[in-house]
Design an enzyme around this catalytic site. Structure first.
Site, PDB file in Angstrom:
ATOM      1  N   ASP A  59       0.936  -0.999  -0.096  1.00  0.00           N
ATOM      2  CA  ASP A  59      -0.140  -0.037  -0.122  1.00  0.00           C
ATOM      3  C   ASP A  59       1.141   1.302  -0.094  1.00  0.00           C
ATOM      4  N   THR A 100      -4.817   7.511  -0.334  1.00  0.00           N
ATOM      5  CA  THR A 100      -4.155   6.961  -1.758  1.00  0.00           C
ATOM      6  C   THR A 100      -3.616   8.148  -2.544  1.00  0.00           C
ATOM      7  N   THR A 131      -4.785  13.432 -14.545  1.00  0.00           N
ATOM      8  CA  THR A 131      -6.014  13.572 -15.318  1.00  0.00           C
ATOM      9  C   THR A 131      -6.617  14.835 -15.648  1.00  0.00           C
ATOM     10  N   ASP A 132      -7.287  14.962 -16.659  1.00  0.00           N
ATOM     11  CA  ASP A 132      -7.623  16.459 -17.214  1.00  0.00           C
ATOM     12  C   ASP A 132      -8.718  16.919 -16.415  1.00  0.00           C
ATOM     13  N   GLU A 133      -9.219  15.980 -15.326  1.00  0.00           N
ATOM     14  CA  GLU A 133     -10.208  16.413 -14.489  1.00  0.00           C
ATOM     15  C   GLU A 133      -9.981  17.632 -13.633  1.00  0.00           C
ATOM     16  N   TYR A 156     -12.453  13.330  -6.266  1.00  0.00           N
ATOM     17  CA  TYR A 156     -11.438  12.745  -7.045  1.00  0.00           C
ATOM     18  C   TYR A 156     -10.295  13.697  -7.677  1.00  0.00           C
ATOM     19  N   LYS A 160      -6.510  14.597  -7.165  1.00  0.00           N
ATOM     20  CA  LYS A 160      -5.453  14.535  -8.111  1.00  0.00           C
ATOM     21  C   LYS A 160      -4.831  15.835  -8.424  1.00  0.00           C
ATOM     22  N   ARG A 220     -17.326  13.901 -23.017  1.00  0.00           N
ATOM     23  CA  ARG A 220     -16.044  13.338 -22.720  1.00  0.00           C
ATOM     24  C   ARG A 220     -15.154  13.338 -23.856  1.00  0.00           C
ATOM     25  N   ASP A 286     -28.746  12.720 -11.479  1.00  0.00           N
ATOM     26  CA  ASP A 286     -27.419  13.351 -11.867  1.00  0.00           C
ATOM     27  C   ASP A 286     -26.398  13.108 -10.962  1.00  0.00           C
ATOM     28  N   ARG A 287     -25.214  12.977 -11.307  1.00  0.00           N
ATOM     29  CA  ARG A 287     -23.918  13.104 -10.369  1.00  0.00           C
ATOM     30  C   ARG A 287     -23.937  14.266  -9.744  1.00  0.00           C
ATOM     31  N   GLY A 289     -22.000  17.792  -8.630  1.00  0.00           N
ATOM     32  CA  GLY A 289     -20.849  18.371  -9.116  1.00  0.00           C
ATOM     33  C   GLY A 289     -20.647  17.982 -10.642  1.00  0.00           C
TER      34      GLY A 289
HETATM   35  P1  NAD Z   1      -7.712   1.853 -11.688  1.00  0.00           P
HETATM   36  O1  NAD Z   1      -8.681   2.092 -10.794  1.00  0.00           O
HETATM   37  O2  NAD Z   1      -8.086   0.682 -12.937  1.00  0.00           O
HETATM   38  O3  NAD Z   1      -6.607   1.083 -11.083  1.00  0.00           O
HETATM   39  C1  NAD Z   1      -5.857   1.564  -9.971  1.00  0.00           C
HETATM   40  C2  NAD Z   1      -4.824   0.755  -9.413  1.00  0.00           C
HETATM   41  O4  NAD Z   1      -4.210   1.343  -8.241  1.00  0.00           O
HETATM   42  C3  NAD Z   1      -5.588  -0.700  -8.918  1.00  0.00           C
HETATM   43  O5  NAD Z   1      -4.694  -1.590  -9.574  1.00  0.00           O
HETATM   44  C4  NAD Z   1      -5.449  -0.442  -7.518  1.00  0.00           C
HETATM   45  O6  NAD Z   1      -5.080  -1.680  -6.779  1.00  0.00           O
HETATM   46  C5  NAD Z   1      -4.178   0.206  -7.168  1.00  0.00           C
HETATM   47  N1  NAD Z   1      -4.191   0.945  -5.884  1.00  0.00           N
HETATM   48  C6  NAD Z   1      -5.121   1.675  -5.392  1.00  0.00           C
HETATM   49  N2  NAD Z   1      -4.923   2.276  -4.310  1.00  0.00           N
HETATM   50  C7  NAD Z   1      -3.800   1.711  -3.775  1.00  0.00           C
HETATM   51  C8  NAD Z   1      -2.976   1.734  -2.864  1.00  0.00           C
HETATM   52  N3  NAD Z   1      -3.213   2.596  -1.837  1.00  0.00           N
HETATM   53  N4  NAD Z   1      -1.559   1.529  -2.888  1.00  0.00           N
HETATM   54  C9  NAD Z   1      -1.195   0.767  -4.072  1.00  0.00           C
HETATM   55  N5  NAD Z   1      -1.874   0.394  -5.129  1.00  0.00           N
HETATM   56  C10 NAD Z   1      -3.073   0.995  -5.038  1.00  0.00           C
HETATM   57  O7  NAD Z   1      -7.372   3.215 -12.591  1.00  0.00           O
HETATM   58  P2  NAD Z   1      -7.065   3.323 -13.943  1.00  0.00           P
HETATM   59  O8  NAD Z   1      -8.440   4.082 -14.446  1.00  0.00           O
HETATM   60  O9  NAD Z   1      -6.069   2.422 -14.470  1.00  0.00           O
HETATM   61  O10 NAD Z   1      -6.103   4.957 -13.603  1.00  0.00           O
HETATM   62  C11 NAD Z   1      -4.660   4.801 -13.373  1.00  0.00           C
HETATM   63  C12 NAD Z   1      -4.208   6.335 -12.996  1.00  0.00           C
HETATM   64  O11 NAD Z   1      -4.607   7.101 -14.299  1.00  0.00           O
HETATM   65  C13 NAD Z   1      -4.747   6.708 -12.053  1.00  0.00           C
HETATM   66  O12 NAD Z   1      -3.821   7.715 -11.220  1.00  0.00           O
HETATM   67  C14 NAD Z   1      -5.891   7.818 -12.786  1.00  0.00           C
HETATM   68  O13 NAD Z   1      -6.165   8.907 -11.868  1.00  0.00           O
HETATM   69  C15 NAD Z   1      -5.087   8.029 -13.962  1.00  0.00           C
HETATM   70  N6  NAD Z   1      -6.102   8.540 -15.043  1.00  0.00           N
HETATM   71  C16 NAD Z   1      -7.004   7.689 -15.272  1.00  0.00           C
HETATM   72  C17 NAD Z   1      -7.760   7.909 -16.648  1.00  0.00           C
HETATM   73  C18 NAD Z   1      -8.876   6.946 -16.917  1.00  0.00           C
HETATM   74  O14 NAD Z   1      -9.747   7.204 -17.806  1.00  0.00           O
HETATM   75  N7  NAD Z   1      -9.115   5.935 -16.414  1.00  0.00           N
HETATM   76  C19 NAD Z   1      -7.825   9.289 -17.268  1.00  0.00           C
HETATM   77  C20 NAD Z   1      -6.600   9.949 -16.955  1.00  0.00           C
HETATM   78  C21 NAD Z   1      -5.898   9.581 -15.873  1.00  0.00           C
HETATM   79  O1  DAU Z   2     -11.100  12.342 -17.573  1.00  0.00           O
HETATM   80  C1  DAU Z   2     -10.380  11.610 -17.088  1.00  0.00           C
HETATM   81  C2  DAU Z   2     -11.081  10.816 -16.182  1.00  0.00           C
HETATM   82  O2  DAU Z   2     -12.285   9.738 -16.728  1.00  0.00           O
HETATM   83  C3  DAU Z   2     -10.302  10.070 -15.149  1.00  0.00           C
HETATM   84  O3  DAU Z   2      -9.457  10.752 -14.487  1.00  0.00           O
HETATM   85  C4  DAU Z   2     -11.118   9.070 -14.071  1.00  0.00           C
HETATM   86  O4  DAU Z   2     -10.156   8.293 -13.282  1.00  0.00           O
HETATM   87  C5  DAU Z   2     -12.116   8.337 -14.980  1.00  0.00           C
HETATM   88  O5  DAU Z   2     -12.789   7.319 -14.012  1.00  0.00           O
HETATM   89  C6  DAU Z   2     -13.017   9.043 -15.961  1.00  0.00           C
HETATM   90  O6  DAU Z   2     -13.823   9.718 -15.309  1.00  0.00           O
HETATM   91  P1  DAU Z   2     -15.456  10.215 -15.610  1.00  0.00           P
HETATM   92  O7  DAU Z   2     -16.372  10.554 -14.363  1.00  0.00           O
HETATM   93  O8  DAU Z   2     -15.448  11.156 -16.709  1.00  0.00           O
HETATM   94  O9  DAU Z   2     -15.499   8.722 -16.018  1.00  0.00           O
HETATM   95  P2  DAU Z   2     -16.904   7.742 -16.012  1.00  0.00           P
HETATM   96  O10 DAU Z   2     -16.792   6.319 -16.621  1.00  0.00           O
HETATM   97  O11 DAU Z   2     -17.251   7.547 -14.361  1.00  0.00           O
HETATM   98  O12 DAU Z   2     -18.141   8.656 -16.459  1.00  0.00           O
HETATM   99  C7  DAU Z   2     -18.030   9.203 -17.776  1.00  0.00           C
HETATM  100  C8  DAU Z   2     -19.597   9.769 -18.158  1.00  0.00           C
HETATM  101  O13 DAU Z   2     -20.396   9.181 -17.912  1.00  0.00           O
HETATM  102  C9  DAU Z   2     -19.518  10.912 -17.036  1.00  0.00           C
HETATM  103  O14 DAU Z   2     -20.045  12.007 -17.732  1.00  0.00           O
HETATM  104  C10 DAU Z   2     -20.520  10.438 -16.143  1.00  0.00           C
HETATM  105  C11 DAU Z   2     -21.329   9.532 -16.865  1.00  0.00           C
HETATM  106  N1  DAU Z   2     -21.941   8.192 -16.401  1.00  0.00           N
HETATM  107  C12 DAU Z   2     -21.079   7.410 -15.672  1.00  0.00           C
HETATM  108  C13 DAU Z   2     -21.570   6.206 -15.045  1.00  0.00           C
HETATM  109  C14 DAU Z   2     -20.670   5.269 -14.612  1.00  0.00           C
HETATM  110  C15 DAU Z   2     -23.180   7.836 -16.544  1.00  0.00           C
HETATM  111  O15 DAU Z   2     -24.096   8.745 -17.179  1.00  0.00           O
HETATM  112  N2  DAU Z   2     -23.791   6.735 -16.163  1.00  0.00           N
HETATM  113  C16 DAU Z   2     -23.084   5.978 -15.384  1.00  0.00           C
HETATM  114  O16 DAU Z   2     -23.331   4.770 -15.069  1.00  0.00           O
END
Ligand code: NAD
Ligand code: DAU
Length: 348
Positions: A59, A100, A131-133, A156, A160, A220, A286-287, A289
């Protein structure tokens, strides 16, 4: 070189590890992962026997453990992906994201800073995958550039943004060599079925409702995960220290339009009558925020490092759907929780 990749059992991390193992036989790749609900070593089954790969269960919040492995392996470079990554979960439990994403990142920075700078090769650096967020929400027009000011709206993205700031501050204060990338929404194989695309693929297979948040007009910018892994490889090796690069797909979709396209493709793949899956769409609360729109200007990484996405959305979505249909057992193990029992027992 000993390279530490954190979060390698997750979605993006597993693709990065596979790419690095294929391309860099002179590296030893250490995958540090806590195997939370999002970590699944089944994502790496094909490479787990590689000679230059080592899995470390741990961890990043545990500073003692982190310091110990940095002393033991003297990592030359760190690619930090481990994070709590799901916005909806951050609304339920913000502190888990602080632990984390913020404390875990600072623990890694401290450990990396303490490796004597004399021992570092010129390529040695701390790479934060972000992330772009962090930039908040766009209106109907405009793009996020590296100069856009931070304006995070969810716990989140606030966590970040905070970790990005800590990385930058260690560069300024301690001279720590770092790079940061801020990427848009990824999609592809091994994506945990809580995020929009894999959740909806799963629900369509199971004939379950597709919960579209609000009016579905949120936008997105989608990038195929293997293109992100290519960008990470490039930035790690060729990016300039103390710089940030935006990564995006040049591929904006309103959620509802994307869901309709997915429904069409799934009907075709599953041999169902046209319009079957669309009937599963259900508009829900809606989600809180909820950011209206993300869109990336990826001009800097294109000009300076020559990166651009190579997979079109049509191709990427088709490859993603095919992967889920051909890997029904992966999906079953994840949704039943079997994957956690198996690997947690193995590494307890
Ligand atoms: P994910 O949730 O699929 O994977 C996260 C991994 O981190 C998992 O394997 C989990 O076990 C590990 N983890 C979580 N907490 C931990 C801890 N305390 N110690 C050690 N390991 C831990 O995430 P992802 O979608 O693969 O994203 C990876 C990275 O990229 C993240 O930093 C996320 O913010 C960033 N990112 C993701 C996206 C996206 O669209 N998924 C876009 C831009 C940036
Ligand atoms: O932009 C990068 C980010 O993209 C990463 O940093 C995050 O880790 C990743 O989870 C993702 O975030 P989003 O919130 O954009 O992804 P998500 O798939 O949760 O949602 C995408 C869009 O869809 C968002 O506008 C919310 C909407 N949504 C999502 C879910 C899960 C729905 O309408 N219904 C749903 O059930």
């Amino acid at each position: 070189m000993n390279i530490l990749i954190t979060g390698g059992a997750g979605f993006i991390g597993s693709h990065v590890i596979r790419r690095f193992l294929k391309r860099y036989s002179n590296y030893t790749i250490f995958n540090l992962d806590a195997l939370t609900y999002a970590g699944n070593l089944e994502n790496l089954k094909d490479i787990e026997e590689s000679k230059n790969y080592k899995f470390l269960k741990g961890d990043i919040v545990d500073a003692g453990f982190i310091n110990k492995i940095f002393e033991q392996y003297e990592f030359d470079g760190v690619i930090h992906l481990a994070a709590e990554s799901h916005v909806d979960r951050s609304i339920e439990d913000p502190l888990a994201f602080v632990r984390t994403n913020v404390i875990g990142t600072v623990n890694l920075l401290n450990a990396f800073k303490d490796i004597s700078s004399n021992d570092r090769s010129s390529k040695s650096r701390f790479y934060h995958v972000s992330t772009d967020e962090v930039y908040g929400s766009l209106g109907e027009t405009g793009l996020f550039t590296e100069e856009t000011s931070y304006d995070p709206n969810s716990p989140y993205s606030a966590s970040k943004a905070s970790s990005d700031h800590f990385v930058r501050s260690y560069g300024e204060t301690y001279g720590l060599p770092y790079v940061i990338t801020n990427c848009s929404n990824n999609y592809g194989p091994n994506h945990f079925p809580e995020k929009l695309i894999p959740l909806f693929i799963h629900n369509i297979i199971e004939n379950k409702p597709l919960p579209v948040y609000g009016d579905g007009k949120y936008t997105r910018d989608w990038l195929f995960v293997e293109d992100h892994a290519v960008a990470i490889d490039l930035v790690f090796h060729e990016g300039k220290n103390h710089e940030t690069y935006n990564i995006g797909g040049f591929n904006e979709w309103q959620n509802i339009e994307l869901v309709k396209l997915l429904c069409k493709q799934m009907d075709r793949k599953l041999g169902r009558a046209k319009g079957t899956s669309e009937k599963l769409i259900s508009y829900v609360k809606d989600r809180p925020g909820h950011d209206l729109r993300y869109a990336i200007d990826a001009g800097k990484i294109n000009r300076e490092l020559g990166w651009k996405p190579s997979v079109t959305f049509e191709e990427g979505l088709e490859r993603t759907i095919d992967w889920y249909l051909n890997n029904a057992q992966w999906l079953k193990n994840v949704t039943s929780g079997a994957y956690q029992e198996y690997y947690n027992k193995m590494y307890s």
